[in-house]
Design a protein around this motif. Structure first.
Motif, PDB file in Angstrom:
ATOM      1  N   LEU A  30      48.542  -6.204  57.579  1.00 26.13           N
ATOM      2  CA  LEU A  30      47.499  -7.101  57.092  1.00 26.13           C
ATOM      3  C   LEU A  30      47.781  -7.468  55.638  1.00 26.13           C
ATOM      4  N   ASP A  31      47.947  -8.753  55.389  1.00 34.78           N
ATOM      5  CA  ASP A  31      48.189  -9.211  54.029  1.00 34.78           C
ATOM      6  C   ASP A  31      46.872  -9.273  53.263  1.00 34.78           C
ATOM      7  N   LEU A  32      46.851  -8.634  52.112  1.00 35.89           N
ATOM      8  CA  LEU A  32      45.676  -8.704  51.242  1.00 35.89           C
ATOM      9  C   LEU A  32      45.723  -9.971  50.398  1.00 35.89           C
ATOM     10  N   PRO A  33      44.567 -10.431  49.913  1.00 35.00           N
ATOM     11  CA  PRO A  33      44.594 -11.558  48.975  1.00 35.00           C
ATOM     12  C   PRO A  33      45.459 -11.228  47.762  1.00 35.00           C
ATOM     13  N   SER A  34      46.212 -12.204  47.311  1.00 32.53           N
ATOM     14  CA  SER A  34      47.111 -12.025  46.172  1.00 32.53           C
ATOM     15  C   SER A  34      46.412 -12.442  44.885  1.00 32.53           C
ATOM     16  N   PRO A  35      46.224 -11.529  43.923  1.00 31.79           N
ATOM     17  CA  PRO A  35      45.609 -11.932  42.655  1.00 31.79           C
ATOM     18  C   PRO A  35      46.338 -13.080  41.974  1.00 31.79           C
ATOM     19  N   ARG A  36      47.664 -13.092  42.057  1.00 30.31           N
ATOM     20  CA  ARG A  36      48.421 -14.180  41.422  1.00 30.31           C
ATOM     21  C   ARG A  36      48.108 -15.527  42.082  1.00 30.31           C
ATOM     22  N   GLU A  37      48.098 -15.545  43.414  1.00 34.58           N
ATOM     23  CA  GLU A  37      47.846 -16.806  44.112  1.00 34.58           C
ATOM     24  C   GLU A  37      46.392 -17.243  43.978  1.00 34.58           C
ATOM     25  N   VAL A  38      45.467 -16.280  43.954  1.00 34.42           N
ATOM     26  CA  VAL A  38      44.064 -16.634  43.710  1.00 34.42           C
ATOM     27  C   VAL A  38      43.912 -17.253  42.319  1.00 34.42           C
ATOM     28  N   SER A  39      44.552 -16.656  41.316  1.00 32.02           N
ATOM     29  CA  SER A  39      44.467 -17.186  39.950  1.00 32.02           C
ATOM     30  C   SER A  39      45.053 -18.589  39.856  1.00 32.02           C
ATOM     31  N   GLU A  40      46.149 -18.825  40.561  1.00 33.44           N
ATOM     32  CA  GLU A  40      46.743 -20.167  40.553  1.00 33.44           C
ATOM     33  C   GLU A  40      45.811 -21.177  41.211  1.00 33.44           C
ATOM     34  N   ALA A  41      45.149 -20.768  42.293  1.00 33.59           N
ATOM     35  CA  ALA A  41      44.199 -21.664  42.949  1.00 33.59           C
ATOM     36  C   ALA A  41      43.030 -21.988  42.027  1.00 33.59           C
ATOM     37  N   VAL A  42      42.515 -20.972  41.331  1.00 30.01           N
ATOM     38  CA  VAL A  42      41.397 -21.186  40.402  1.00 30.01           C
ATOM     39  C   VAL A  42      41.823 -22.112  39.263  1.00 30.01           C
ATOM     40  N   SER A  43      43.048 -21.951  38.787  1.00 31.32           N
ATOM     41  CA  SER A  43      43.544 -22.836  37.738  1.00 31.32           C
ATOM     42  C   SER A  43      43.566 -24.287  38.210  1.00 31.32           C
ATOM     43  N   GLY A  44      43.992 -24.498  39.458  1.00 30.57           N
ATOM     44  CA  GLY A  44      43.998 -25.849  39.999  1.00 30.57           C
ATOM     45  C   GLY A  44      42.595 -26.411  40.165  1.00 30.57           C
ATOM     46  N   ILE A  45      41.665 -25.566  40.613  1.00 34.96           N
ATOM     47  CA  ILE A  45      40.287 -26.016  40.778  1.00 34.96           C
ATOM     48  C   ILE A  45      39.676 -26.361  39.426  1.00 34.96           C
ATOM     49  N   THR A  46      39.933 -25.531  38.418  1.00 36.28           N
ATOM     50  CA  THR A  46      39.412 -25.802  37.078  1.00 36.28           C
ATOM     51  C   THR A  46      39.995 -27.095  36.518  1.00 36.28           C
ATOM     52  N   SER A  47      41.283 -27.311  36.757  1.00 33.65           N
ATOM     53  CA  SER A  47      41.915 -28.566  36.325  1.00 33.65           C
ATOM     54  C   SER A  47      41.280 -29.764  37.002  1.00 33.65           C
ATOM     55  N   SER A  48      40.835 -29.593  38.243  1.00 35.29           N
ATOM     56  CA  SER A  48      40.191 -30.684  38.971  1.00 35.29           C
ATOM     57  C   SER A  48      38.793 -30.967  38.426  1.00 35.29           C
ATOM     58  N   LEU A  49      38.101 -29.915  37.983  1.00 30.61           N
ATOM     59  CA  LEU A  49      36.771 -30.106  37.404  1.00 30.61           C
ATOM     60  C   LEU A  49      36.843 -30.767  36.034  1.00 30.61           C
ATOM     61  N   PHE A  50      37.851 -30.399  35.251  1.00 25.41           N
ATOM     62  CA  PHE A  50      38.019 -30.933  33.896  1.00 25.41           C
ATOM     63  C   PHE A  50      39.441 -31.490  33.769  1.00 25.41           C
ATOM     64  N   PRO A  51      39.715 -32.625  34.423  1.00 27.31           N
ATOM     65  CA  PRO A  51      41.108 -33.076  34.551  1.00 27.31           C
ATOM     66  C   PRO A  51      41.788 -33.417  33.231  1.00 27.31           C
ATOM     67  N   ARG A  52      41.065 -33.980  32.287  1.00 34.72           N
ATOM     68  CA  ARG A  52      41.699 -34.298  31.011  1.00 34.72           C
ATOM     69  C   ARG A  52      41.760 -33.083  30.093  1.00 34.72           C
ATOM     70  N   ARG A  53      40.712 -32.275  30.122  1.00 34.47           N
ATOM     71  CA  ARG A  53      40.626 -31.175  29.163  1.00 34.47           C
ATOM     72  C   ARG A  53      41.446 -29.963  29.601  1.00 34.47           C
ATOM     73  N   TYR A  54      41.355 -29.596  30.885  1.00 37.15           N
ATOM     74  CA  TYR A  54      42.121 -28.454  31.374  1.00 37.15           C
ATOM     75  C   TYR A  54      43.364 -28.876  32.147  1.00 37.15           C
ATOM     76  N   GLY A  55      43.289 -30.015  32.826  1.00 35.88           N
ATOM     77  CA  GLY A  55      44.397 -30.421  33.683  1.00 35.88           C
ATOM     78  C   GLY A  55      45.489 -31.185  32.986  1.00 35.88           C
ATOM     79  N   GLY A  56      45.199 -31.688  31.788  1.00 36.35           N
ATOM     80  CA  GLY A  56      46.206 -32.467  31.081  1.00 36.35           C
ATOM     81  C   GLY A  56      46.508 -33.795  31.739  1.00 36.35           C
ATOM     82  N   ALA A  57      45.536 -34.334  32.500  1.00 28.10           N
ATOM     83  CA  ALA A  57      45.740 -35.595  33.196  1.00 28.10           C
ATOM     84  C   ALA A  57      45.896 -36.729  32.194  1.00 28.10           C
ATOM     85  N   LYS A  58      46.798 -37.648  32.499  1.00 30.26           N
ATOM     86  CA  LYS A  58      47.058 -38.796  31.637  1.00 30.26           C
ATOM     87  C   LYS A  58      46.381 -40.030  32.218  1.00 30.26           C
ATOM     88  N   GLY A  59      46.267 -41.041  31.396  1.00 31.61           N
ATOM     89  CA  GLY A  59      45.733 -42.304  31.875  1.00 31.61           C
ATOM     90  C   GLY A  59      44.229 -42.377  31.687  1.00 31.61           C
TER      91      GLY A  59
END
Length: 304
Positions: A30-59
């Motif tokens: 049984l594979d347990l949740p990976s803290p590294r992969e969970v953290s990467e997912a949270v980083s992506g979600i946070t970037s989506s909530l604040f795309p210019r401030r956290y995500g570095g989105a251009k345009g």
């Protein structure tokens, strides 16, 4: 000359098997949740909530931002869904159950979580405004969003709490502890926290699992909203899930170092002074401070 480790590997295997529950009764790993992969997912979600401030989105066009948010959020949610499958299967195995529909259940959880993100963003905006309005040193909303540990902690908490309510407490706790390690603020993902919440400075703040915090509450560093005692069953094991942490009503301020323990209620509009130790409820608009230090002088043996 080489180190001899074969015996150590064998001994570690024996020790590991005494506690390991990552193999189900049918011998499947049984594979347990990976803290590294969970953290990467949270980083992506946070970037989506604040795309210019956290995500570095251009345009500057909404279409460009929407493309960035859609791509980033989709990738993050798929990564999160994969971790949810792992937790669901592991938890089912602990309970002696099979989980044949794990993929479908995980997809439903990920969708429900995604559907709640606009509401989470709205309440996070209220938290950011509370931090800006509550700190005279703050120069902009962007400053508090990008640099304040209390804001980072509440962003993580809002996401973790949503997942906790959706039935994936391991992933929720991973998110909470990732934030704890970087901010020094320990918020259990089960805690209920209203909008316009501000933790100033933040280091050493502890908020327990069953704490309930109202609207427009402000805490300072080293505040503890903890349990006074733990109930046990007839076998001496801790009874889990009972309400045991404080209820803090709207518009309360708790100053640095205060400790509030037990299922007590801090009435609306109250102020709890620094380093106060409180284990009882207080009515609305209370002002609780430490007892004043008393200095006495004994001359010539007087008072002895």
């Amino acid at each position: 000359m080489t180190l001899k480790i074969d015996g150590i590997v064998s001994a570690l295997r024996s020790s590991r098997s005494a506690l390991s529950r990552t193999v189900d009764p049918n011998g499947r790993v049984l594979d347990l949740p990976s803290p590294r992969e969970v953290s990467e997912a949270v980083s992506g979600i946070t970037s989506s909530l604040f795309p210019r401030r956290y995500g570095g989105a251009k345009g500057g066009l909404n279409g460009e931002l929407d493309y960035f948010v859609g791509y980033t959020l989709g990738k993050a949610l798929e990564a999160l869904r994969a971790q949810v499958v792992r937790e669901l299967r592991f938890t089912a195995s602990l309970n002696g159950n099979e989980l044949d529909d794990g993929e479908a259940v995980a997809l439903s959880i990920a969708q429900d979580f995604a559907d709640g993100l606009p509401a989470i963003l709205d309440i996070l905006y209220s938290d950011i405004r509370a931090a800006y309005d509550g700190d005279p040193s703050a120069k902009s909303h962007e400053e508090v969003l990008l640099s304040y540990p209390g804001v980072k902690a509440i962003i993580h908490h809002r996401l973790a709490h949503a997942l906790y309510k959706l039935g994936v407490p391991i992933i929720a706790r991973i998110i909470a502890e990732s934030s704890h390690s970087s901010t020094g603020i320990d918020i259990h993902p089960g805690a209920e926290i209203g909008g316009s919440f501000f933790i100033d400075h933040g280091t050493g703040v502890v908020i327990g699992e069953t704490a309930v915090i109202g609207e427009r509450v402000r805490l300072y560093q080293a505040v503890t909203l903890g349990a006074k005692r733990f109930s046990v069953d007839e076998n001496g094991a801790l009874v889990k899930g009972l309400p045991r942490h404080p209820i803090v009503e709207d518009d309360v301020v708790v100053y640095a170092g205060a400790t509030i323990l037990g299922r007590v209620t801090i009435g609306r509009g109250s102020v709890i002074g620094g380093n106060v130790w409180l284990t009882r409820s207080v009515p609305p608009n209370s002002n609780i401070v430490q007892a004043q230090a008393r200095s006495e002088t004994f001359d010539g043996g007087a008072g002895i």
